[in-house]
Each structure stands twice: as C-alpha cells, then as structure tokens.
Design a protein around this motif. Structure first.
Motif, mmCIF file in Angstrom:
data_model
loop_
_atom_site.group_PDB
_atom_site.id
_atom_site.type_symbol
_atom_site.label_atom_id
_atom_site.label_comp_id
_atom_site.label_asym_id
_atom_site.label_seq_id
_atom_site.Cartn_x
_atom_site.Cartn_y
_atom_site.Cartn_z
ATOM 1 N N PHE A 1 48.240 37.015 39.267
ATOM 2 C CA PHE A 1 47.280 35.956 38.756
ATOM 3 C C PHE A 1 47.453 37.061 38.021
ATOM 4 O O PHE A 1 46.517 36.391 36.801
ATOM 5 N N VAL A 2 47.735 38.191 37.272
ATOM 6 C CA VAL A 2 47.423 38.895 36.138
ATOM 7 C C VAL A 2 48.951 37.907 35.131
ATOM 8 O O VAL A 2 47.874 38.066 33.748
ATOM 9 N N THR B 1 39.589 40.613 39.462
ATOM 10 C CA THR B 1 40.797 40.836 39.489
ATOM 11 C C THR B 1 40.959 42.418 40.343
ATOM 12 O O THR B 1 41.552 42.997 41.138
ATOM 13 N N PHE B 2 40.135 43.341 39.353
ATOM 14 C CA PHE B 2 40.239 44.787 40.201
ATOM 15 C C PHE B 2 39.524 44.734 41.036
ATOM 16 O O PHE B 2 40.044 45.115 41.961
ATOM 17 N N GLY C 1 41.585 43.243 43.678
ATOM 18 C CA GLY C 1 43.352 44.145 43.982
ATOM 19 C C GLY C 1 42.621 45.363 45.217
ATOM 20 O O GLY C 1 43.866 45.531 45.823
ATOM 21 N N TRP C 2 41.734 46.120 43.809
ATOM 22 C CA TRP C 2 40.728 47.222 45.566
ATOM 23 C C TRP C 2 41.438 47.316 47.572
ATOM 24 O O TRP C 2 40.980 47.517 48.057
ATOM 25 N N ALA C 3 40.160 45.845 47.232
ATOM 26 C CA ALA C 3 40.464 45.540 48.527
ATOM 27 C C ALA C 3 41.647 45.425 49.473
ATOM 28 O O ALA C 3 41.424 45.307 50.514
ATOM 29 N N ALA C 4 42.857 44.608 48.656
ATOM 30 C CA ALA C 4 44.189 44.560 48.797
ATOM 31 C C ALA C 4 44.385 46.023 49.167
ATOM 32 O O ALA C 4 45.374 46.521 50.510
ATOM 33 N N TRP C 5 44.624 46.894 48.530
ATOM 34 C CA TRP C 5 44.999 47.806 48.565
ATOM 35 C C TRP C 5 44.379 48.818 49.639
ATOM 36 O O TRP C 5 44.874 49.842 50.558
ATOM 37 N N THR D 1 31.203 38.779 41.659
ATOM 38 C CA THR D 1 32.204 37.621 40.852
ATOM 39 C C THR D 1 31.943 37.022 41.488
ATOM 40 O O THR D 1 32.385 35.621 40.475
ATOM 41 N N SER D 2 32.559 35.808 42.458
ATOM 42 C CA SER D 2 33.364 35.123 43.566
ATOM 43 C C SER D 2 31.884 33.647 42.626
ATOM 44 O O SER D 2 32.091 32.546 42.307
ATOM 45 N N LEU D 3 30.676 33.661 43.059
ATOM 46 C CA LEU D 3 29.723 33.019 42.936
ATOM 47 C C LEU D 3 29.518 33.169 41.629
ATOM 48 O O LEU D 3 29.074 31.470 40.961
#
Length: 235
Positions: free
Chosen positions: A50-51, A194-195, A198-202, A218-220
C-alpha cells in the motif's frame, strides 16, 4: 539535453517502473502468509504494498515515465498489482479466515472479485478532479477493518454488498494524493490510516488495541469525504 543527462533521466524513469513492480513481490509474500493463515503478517506485507502504491504515482509524474520509459505501461503495471493486493488476496483472507462462514463467504468473494475486475477495467474510473467515480475497490482496507473489529458476519456481508454496488454508482471517492480539494486533511488521514493498519497488524489485531479506533475514524473519513464534496459546493 546532452546524451548523459538523457540517459540519467531515462534510468530514473525506469527505476520508477522497477519500484512499482516490487508490489508484485510483496503481494506474493502476503499470499504465502495468507496460505499459512498468518493474517497479521499478511496484512503487514499488504501495508508495505500500500505504501509502495502511494509513493510510485508521484514519482512517475515527477520523472515523466510515460515519455522517458514508454516501453513499460505504468498504469497497466499498477492495475495488475493493485488487483492482487487490493482485491484478490484480501478476498482470499476474508474467505479462509472464518469471519464469513458458509454461503456468506462465497457470496463475498464472488462479489468482490467479479465487481472489482469490471471496475478496474472501467474507463470512467477517474473523475475530472482526479478522484474516483464509485468505490475504488480498496478491499484491502475494508477486510483489514473487518479483521480488526470482527463484526457479525451479517454486518460484514452488508458492508461488502453495499460497497460492491457502490463501485458503479455516481459517487465520488477521494484520491489521497491527487484530489486537490481537502488534500491538507485527506493526505494526513490516509497516512494515519496506514499507521493504524500497520500497528493493528503488528499487535495481531488485539481487541483492546487503540489502533482500532483510529482505523474506524480514518476509514469513515476516506469513505465519505468524496461524497461530502459532492454535497458541499466548492466556493
């Protein structure tokens, strides 16, 4: 422009294509993780892709790849990789994760893959202000939020259905970089998403992670900002 300068310009343009193509490698790494049900690792690779997708566009325009490296079609290359990372792998993950069991999973993957294939080939995809016409098939973002929040499968099915139909409705969705209106807010919001992703997946989508709230907010904004622009006339 002398010969050496021309070669340097063409080499830089070619490097942009090579950079874009790394997205295919990250897609394969994400797919390998998905096959082993390592969902956090899969999403980390998808976030990396995505980045790359967010950076290569501005680089392509800066180094004029259409004229300096025309032997490769950057738009086509980008679409191929986007279909893998935005559509195919997230749909596979949604189906195999068990978050949508039975027939709901089948309906979801058929809707996502079929509608997205048509959308990615639609010549009316972009609006005059470089936004997207219809939901732009960002299923990687949608599925990541579903993994983070784990809503009831009926909620997930309704979300997939609404967004699949929304791909072909005259609704505007902002491009974080190319839509100039509200870009001062849209671009930081996309970077924040994006941050948070990444944090949620981490942290393995830990249910108490504060990143989940950041993802929701952010999604909304990213979903409704373009529609809001249609409703609010530009002064």
């Amino acid at each position: 422009m002398d010969h050496d300068s021309l070669m340097t310009t063409q080499f830089r343009a070619l490097c942009v294509h090579l950079f874009t193509a790394t997205g295919a490698v990250f897609a394969m790494l994400a797919m390998l993780a998905a096959v082993d049900a390592k969902w956090d690792l899969m999403f980390l690779w998808l976030v990396v892709a995505f980045v790359v997708d967010g950076i290569d566009g501005p680089l392509a325009r800066r180094y004029h790849v259409k004229t300096q490296a025309p032997e490769f079609d950057g738009v086509l290359l980008d679409l191929i990789i986007d279909y893998l990372t935005y559509v195919f792998i997230p749909a596979f993950a949604l189906f195999k994760s068990g978050l949508m069991d039975g027939w709901t999973g089948w309906v979801a993957i058929i809707l996502i893959t079929f509608a997205s294939a048509l959308y990615f080939a639609d010549t009316r995809m972009k609006t005059k202000d470089n936004s997207f016409s219809g939901f732009p098939g960002c299923w990687n973002m949608v599925v990541l939020v579903i993994f983070a929040l784990e809503p009831n499968f009926w909620v997930s099915l309704a979300l997939v259905g609404v967004l699949a139909v929304g791909m072909f409705l005259p609704l505007k969705f902002v491009h974080p970089v190319r839509t100039e209106r509200w870009r001062w807010l849209t671009l930081p919001t996309a970077l924040a998403w994006t941050f948070f992703a990444g944090w949620a997946a981490w942290v393995g989508f830990h249910p108490e992670s504060w990143a989940h709230w950041g993802l929701v907010v952010t999604s909304l904004y990213l979903v409704f900002a373009g529609i809001a622009q249609q409703l609010i006339p530009q002064s």
